[in-house]
Structure formats: structure tokens, C-alpha cells
Scaffold this motif. Sequence first.
Motif, PDB file in Angstrom:
ATOM      1  N   ASP A  14       0.863  -1.173   0.000  1.00  0.00           N
ATOM      2  CA  ASP A  14       0.000   0.000   0.000  1.00  0.00           C
ATOM      3  C   ASP A  14       0.904   1.229   0.000  1.00  0.00           C
ATOM      4  N   ILE A  15       0.923   1.935  -1.123  1.00  0.00           N
ATOM      5  CA  ILE A  15       1.874   3.047  -1.263  1.00  0.00           C
ATOM      6  C   ILE A  15       1.652   4.107  -0.190  1.00  0.00           C
ATOM      7  N   VAL A  16       0.381   4.296   0.202  1.00  0.00           N
ATOM      8  CA  VAL A  16       0.102   5.340   1.191  1.00  0.00           C
ATOM      9  C   VAL A  16       0.783   5.033   2.525  1.00  0.00           C
ATOM     10  N   SER A  17       0.705   3.766   2.968  1.00  0.00           N
ATOM     11  CA  SER A  17       1.314   3.495   4.276  1.00  0.00           C
ATOM     12  C   SER A  17       2.837   3.476   4.188  1.00  0.00           C
ATOM     13  N   VAL A  18       3.384   3.064   3.036  1.00  0.00           N
ATOM     14  CA  VAL A  18       4.845   3.122   2.885  1.00  0.00           C
ATOM     15  C   VAL A  18       5.313   4.578   2.933  1.00  0.00           C
ATOM     16  N   VAL A  19       4.633   5.437   2.172  1.00  0.00           N
ATOM     17  CA  VAL A  19       5.039   6.845   2.122  1.00  0.00           C
ATOM     18  C   VAL A  19       4.869   7.497   3.492  1.00  0.00           C
ATOM     19  N   ARG A  20       3.797   7.109   4.196  1.00  0.00           N
ATOM     20  CA  ARG A  20       3.517   7.771   5.473  1.00  0.00           C
ATOM     21  C   ARG A  20       4.644   7.570   6.493  1.00  0.00           C
ATOM     22  N   GLU A  21       5.392   6.463   6.364  1.00  0.00           N
ATOM     23  CA  GLU A  21       6.524   6.253   7.271  1.00  0.00           C
ATOM     24  C   GLU A  21       7.534   7.395   7.165  1.00  0.00           C
ATOM     25  N   TYR A  22       7.605   7.994   5.983  1.00  0.00           N
ATOM     26  CA  TYR A  22       8.569   9.082   5.767  1.00  0.00           C
ATOM     27  C   TYR A  22       7.895  10.444   5.747  1.00  0.00           C
ATOM     28  N   VAL A  23       6.600  10.446   5.483  1.00  0.00           N
ATOM     29  CA  VAL A  23       5.864  11.709   5.375  1.00  0.00           C
ATOM     30  C   VAL A  23       4.688  11.661   6.343  1.00  0.00           C
ATOM     31  N   PRO A  24       4.968  11.939   7.624  1.00  0.00           N
ATOM     32  CA  PRO A  24       3.901  11.822   8.628  1.00  0.00           C
ATOM     33  C   PRO A  24       2.743  12.782   8.368  1.00  0.00           C
ATOM     34  N   SER A  25       3.012  13.847   7.606  1.00  0.00           N
ATOM     35  CA  SER A  25       1.967  14.854   7.373  1.00  0.00           C
ATOM     36  C   SER A  25       0.956  14.413   6.319  1.00  0.00           C
ATOM     37  N   LEU A  26       1.131  13.223   5.745  1.00  0.00           N
ATOM     38  CA  LEU A  26       0.279  12.784   4.635  1.00  0.00           C
ATOM     39  C   LEU A  26      -1.201  12.722   5.033  1.00  0.00           C
ATOM     40  N   LYS A  27      -2.043  13.445   4.270  1.00  0.00           N
ATOM     41  CA  LYS A  27      -3.482  13.484   4.583  1.00  0.00           C
ATOM     42  C   LYS A  27      -4.303  13.302   3.331  1.00  0.00           C
ATOM     43  N   LYS A  28      -5.457  12.659   3.503  1.00  0.00           N
ATOM     44  CA  LYS A  28      -6.323  12.448   2.345  1.00  0.00           C
ATOM     45  C   LYS A  28      -7.048  13.737   1.996  1.00  0.00           C
ATOM     46  N   ASN A  29      -7.051  14.045   0.694  1.00  0.00           N
ATOM     47  CA  ASN A  29      -7.766  15.217   0.221  1.00  0.00           C
ATOM     48  C   ASN A  29      -8.319  14.852  -1.147  1.00  0.00           C
ATOM     49  N   GLY A  30      -9.651  14.734  -1.244  1.00  0.00           N
ATOM     50  CA  GLY A  30     -10.209  14.210  -2.480  1.00  0.00           C
ATOM     51  C   GLY A  30      -9.814  12.758  -2.606  1.00  0.00           C
ATOM     52  N   ARG A  31      -9.423  12.336  -3.813  1.00  0.00           N
ATOM     53  CA  ARG A  31      -9.075  10.918  -3.929  1.00  0.00           C
ATOM     54  C   ARG A  31      -7.585  10.686  -3.720  1.00  0.00           C
ATOM     55  N   ASN A  32      -6.804  11.771  -3.530  1.00  0.00           N
ATOM     56  CA  ASN A  32      -5.365  11.626  -3.332  1.00  0.00           C
ATOM     57  C   ASN A  32      -4.957  11.954  -1.904  1.00  0.00           C
ATOM     58  N   HIS A  33      -3.730  11.604  -1.576  1.00  0.00           N
ATOM     59  CA  HIS A  33      -3.144  12.007  -0.302  1.00  0.00           C
ATOM     60  C   HIS A  33      -2.094  13.075  -0.569  1.00  0.00           C
ATOM     61  N   PHE A  34      -2.067  14.096   0.288  1.00  0.00           N
ATOM     62  CA  PHE A  34      -1.076  15.157   0.123  1.00  0.00           C
ATOM     63  C   PHE A  34      -0.258  15.321   1.391  1.00  0.00           C
ATOM     64  N   GLY A  35       1.006  15.726   1.214  1.00  0.00           N
ATOM     65  CA  GLY A  35       1.856  15.958   2.376  1.00  0.00           C
ATOM     66  C   GLY A  35       3.067  16.781   1.993  1.00  0.00           C
ATOM     67  N   LEU A  36       3.927  17.029   2.988  1.00  0.00           N
ATOM     68  CA  LEU A  36       5.150  17.794   2.731  1.00  0.00           C
ATOM     69  C   LEU A  36       6.168  16.879   2.057  1.00  0.00           C
ATOM     70  N   CYS A  37       6.741  17.362   0.975  1.00  0.00           N
ATOM     71  CA  CYS A  37       7.635  16.548   0.157  1.00  0.00           C
ATOM     72  C   CYS A  37       8.900  16.155   0.927  1.00  0.00           C
ATOM     73  N   PRO A  38       9.257  14.864   0.931  1.00  0.00           N
ATOM     74  CA  PRO A  38      10.488  14.450   1.616  1.00  0.00           C
ATOM     75  C   PRO A  38      11.743  14.738   0.787  1.00  0.00           C
ATOM     76  N   PHE A  39      11.560  15.180  -0.454  1.00  0.00           N
ATOM     77  CA  PHE A  39      12.721  15.383  -1.325  1.00  0.00           C
ATOM     78  C   PHE A  39      13.129  16.838  -1.439  1.00  0.00           C
ATOM     79  N   HIS A  40      12.291  17.739  -1.007  1.00  0.00           N
ATOM     80  CA  HIS A  40      12.735  19.128  -0.943  1.00  0.00           C
ATOM     81  C   HIS A  40      12.049  19.782   0.248  1.00  0.00           C
TER      82      HIS A  40
END
Length: 577
Positions: A14-40
Motif C-alpha cells: 500500500d503506497i500510502v502506508s509506505v510513504v507515510r513512514e517518511y511523510v507523517p503529514s500525509l493526509k487524504k484530500n479528495g481521492r489523493n493524499h497530500f503531504g510535505l515533500c520528503p525530497f525538498h
Amino acid sequence: MSKDQIEEIKSKLDIVSVVREYVPSLKKNGRNHFGLCPFHNERTPSFSVNEELGIFKCFGCGEGGDVISFIEKVEGLDFIKALEIAAKKAGVELRIERSGFSEKRNKERERLIEANHLAAEYYHYLLGKHEYGKEARKYAKSRGLRVKELKQFMIGFAPSGYENLKNFLKKKGYTEAELLSWGLLAEKSGHTYDKFRNRLMFPITNHIGEFVGFSGRILDKNSKAPKYLNSPETLVYKKSQIVFGLYQAKEAIRKQNAAILVEGNIDILSSHMVDVQNIVAPLGTALTQEQLKLIKRYSDNIIFAFDTDSAGEKALLRSHELAESLEMHAKVVDLNGYQDVDELIQKGGDWKKILSKAEPVVDHMMNRLKRRIDMTSAEGKDEYVDSIIALIATTESSVRQAHYLERLSVAVGVDVSELKTILNKYIQKSKKVDINETSIVETKEKVIKRSNSRADLLVAALLSHRERIRLFDLSLWSEILSEEQTKILEMAREKTVKELFVDLNQAEQERLKDIMLLPVDVIEDEGLFMQSIKLIADSVFKDFLRAEIRRIKFANLNEQEKGEILNKLVIRLQSLQ
Ligand SMILES: [Zn+2]
């Protein structure tokens, strides 16, 4: 491993839970999840994850891909390593074909890093405990190096014999040929011997702490050998891509929200000794864009602390330009006449205080040149204006450009408007393009391409309720929709996004990925939904019509024809406003 296996791993993760380990700010908005980018480094989220297609993209820095490339990028690994981690998370056993070229390379990579690691431990042991390291220990002590820093950087000592490391690593199972190609041994008339001798050894690690090479500082002051000797480039050490000290500094850089850049590894140790830890150095190379990009993962702010000679000045100007091109904020410190940070600290200068006085590069150069150039003469003013204009030209923000033009105007007593003209001339000359009408006015292809990319939002909104696509007549949008977009919308009437994705060719798939990652509000009410679609379409059309009007105005048509076309376009535009 096979392609099927990669797909199996991706489908189980599940890409969302993998990403959330690095991007705790990840939140659902519409059909996507948004958060603060870990790369910049950013304050408002532009990092988007789409669960349905298992993809991510950052609209700020452009990083994007699937769950495996996410792990690859965020952990700084190669594909195989990332796949191994992904497989573990997914509970899939990886079947690796042993004969594969990439597997062989990967194995060599591991052996090389392990050999470097063993060598680092060996050198470190000699410096800390062994009889061989006695003189080096004295040296380290005389420089005030503490056990804490020696350990943290695993500083070591390479003794003066020719076969110490060689014998040690051969016993561990490495061949001379391997050690030679990895730069741990050197060769002369068919005989191999230890490359690093009688040197204080600084292991070079990449940003995830893997040992990729060494930098050795000569201890014998009378030696004719070079002061520093670095490992050659290998499979794991590309000097333009490694930032010395970043592994030890990254947490401090994040916390302080700034990275200090110095020239030498010894500067870094000295700085750590006075508890300034957000400090790194490019090693054996001028600062590169790749290195800055690595640093930018942790902060947008950079402070240059280079030697103050004229070579240092050139390095500063070049680094400033690089930082501006990456939209980083560069400051510079005045080392108060000390040659480098190490000397400053050794001689009791107040490093923290000096750092607190860091100023933006342009301010710094304005003050510095004023001291050097005779500002009362016309020639002096000319030289001053030329140097500062060159700096302002590389400044990306127009607000800051205006700010510095004004200050320059006060400094030399020349009108801002006059300076602006000089600046524009400079920019044109350095870009070596003539600004003629064709470059201001877009071609038909460009107008269409831009409208298509703006229409992505329209497609994205429609896909959020694909059962409602049939309520719209797609042919009315033929001017703003590309063939790919139309095809996707037509297919989406019958199929889910996931189903239709596999029926697309690669270019269409890439387009759909971009579309699916856009932020879209999911609107349940049908009336509101219709209204919002119409608003988006109108806005894309308005932009399209305005660009068309501009284009036709400069087009090579007879005046009557031109007038008729323009008239039609203007009427259409007015009907939308
Ligand atoms: Zn980003």
C-alpha cells in the motif's frame, strides 16, 4: 527477478502506508493524499500520492514514480536494494537470477563498501589503541580532536608500511585485483602496496552512511607527497555526487534549517568540536549541482564559509549562481582574515558569533568590493557596477533584483533606470539570444500544448465521477483536449481508471499518471459538479483564446484576414467573461 514479481510486490504494497513512514503529514484530500515533500524543503504540501495507481509525484520539485522508486529515492538506494526492501515489506520472497549483470554489479558494490568499512575500522583501531598510531594520536591531541568526533567520523591512521592494509584485507578474503580497482592499493611494476601511508584517514561516507572511500591527510610535514590524497572514483564514489560530512550533519541541518559549506574535511571536525554540526564540504571538487540538490533535501538555506583568497571569491560566485538556480537562499560569512574555519577555531575565533553575522551573497560582495575598489574614480565605479550587476543577474527573484538595484544606485550615484538597462543588456548578452517577437509570441503548437496541460485539471475533475462524463459533449472541447485526454475520457465512461490504464500505451499512461496526481475536490452534488466542470473548462478556454489572440496579432497574415479571425476570437472570449 521477473517483471511479474515486481508487479506482485507493487500490488501487495500500500503506497500510502509506505510513504507515510517518511511523510507523517500525509493526509487524504479528495481521492489523493497530500503531504510535505520528503525530497525538498517546503512549508505547504505539494507532494501527492494516488493509491489507485500506486504512484506519487511532487509538484514542487518534480520527483515522482511508484512505490519502489519512492523507497529508492528516499533511502538513497539503487533499484535492486529498494526492491529488496519493498519485497520484505510486502512479504514476497525475491527470486533473483544469479547471472544477471545488475546482480553482479550489486554484489561488487556490497563487497566494495564492506572492504572500505573494514579498512576504516582497521585504521580507526590503529589510531585509537595500537603502537603504530602513537605519533598520530599525539597529532590528533595537539589539534584538540576529541574522542567523540574521532568516533563519529571514524577517523583513523594509515601506518607507513607498504603491506599493512593489504595483508589485513587479503585475510578477510579480498583479492589484490579487487583492492587495486577500489583504490585501496596502488601498483608499481607488478607489485601492489598500500595506497595510503602515514596519513590521518577520513572515511568518506555517502548520505546514508555507507563507506565509499577515503581522504588521507599527510602527517609528515616534510614529505613531498600531496597534503591530501583521496580515493579514486569507483562504482560507489563519484566525487561530484558525494557531500563530505552530510551523513553526520543531516539532522543538524534539518533542525537549524541551514547547511554550512566549507572547503576541507578538517574544517568540519574543528567545527564539530565547538558544537556547530550542520556543516559539510564538497571533497576534491568545486561544488556541483548534484551536491547542492542533496543538501537541499534537508534545507533551502546554505551558508558559504570559503577561504578568502581570490580563488575563494570565484568559488563563492559560482556557488551563488548554482544556489540561485535551485532556488536556495545563499549567505556567506566573513572569516575575518583567517584562512579557513579550522584556523579560525584553532586560534580562538568565535565561530558561532561569526556565523550569526552571515549575510546574503550580494550584500557581502557589495561591501567587500567597496573596500577593494576605488569608488571615487569613474573606472572604479564602472568595475564595481559590472561586478555587482553580474551577481544581480544570477538572482532569480525579481523582488530581490529590484532591492539590489536600488542599493547599487545609492552606492554609485547612478539612476536605477540606468542600472536596469545595464542589467537587461547583461542578461541578454549572457543568454546569447536575441529577444525578437517570435520568442515572445508562442507558436500554434505551444499554445495547444499549454492548453492541453491546463486541461489535465479538467480531465482529473471528470475522472473523480466517471459516471458523469456522459453528461458532457467532449467534442465541444476539441480545441483544448489532446487526443490522449479525449481517449482517456471516452474509455473512462466504460472502465475504471485502473482497468483502462493497462490498455494505454506508455505515453498515454504517463499522461494519466500526471492527471491522477492532481489535487481535485470530490464534489458529490451533481449540480455543483456540473458547475465546477464548466468553470474549469471556461478558464482553460479563456487562456487558450488569449494566447491565440496574441499569436494571430503577430502572425504573417493579410490585414483583412487577421481582422476577421481576431474578431471571432474576441467575441468568443467576451462570451466567457
Ligand atoms: Zn518535492
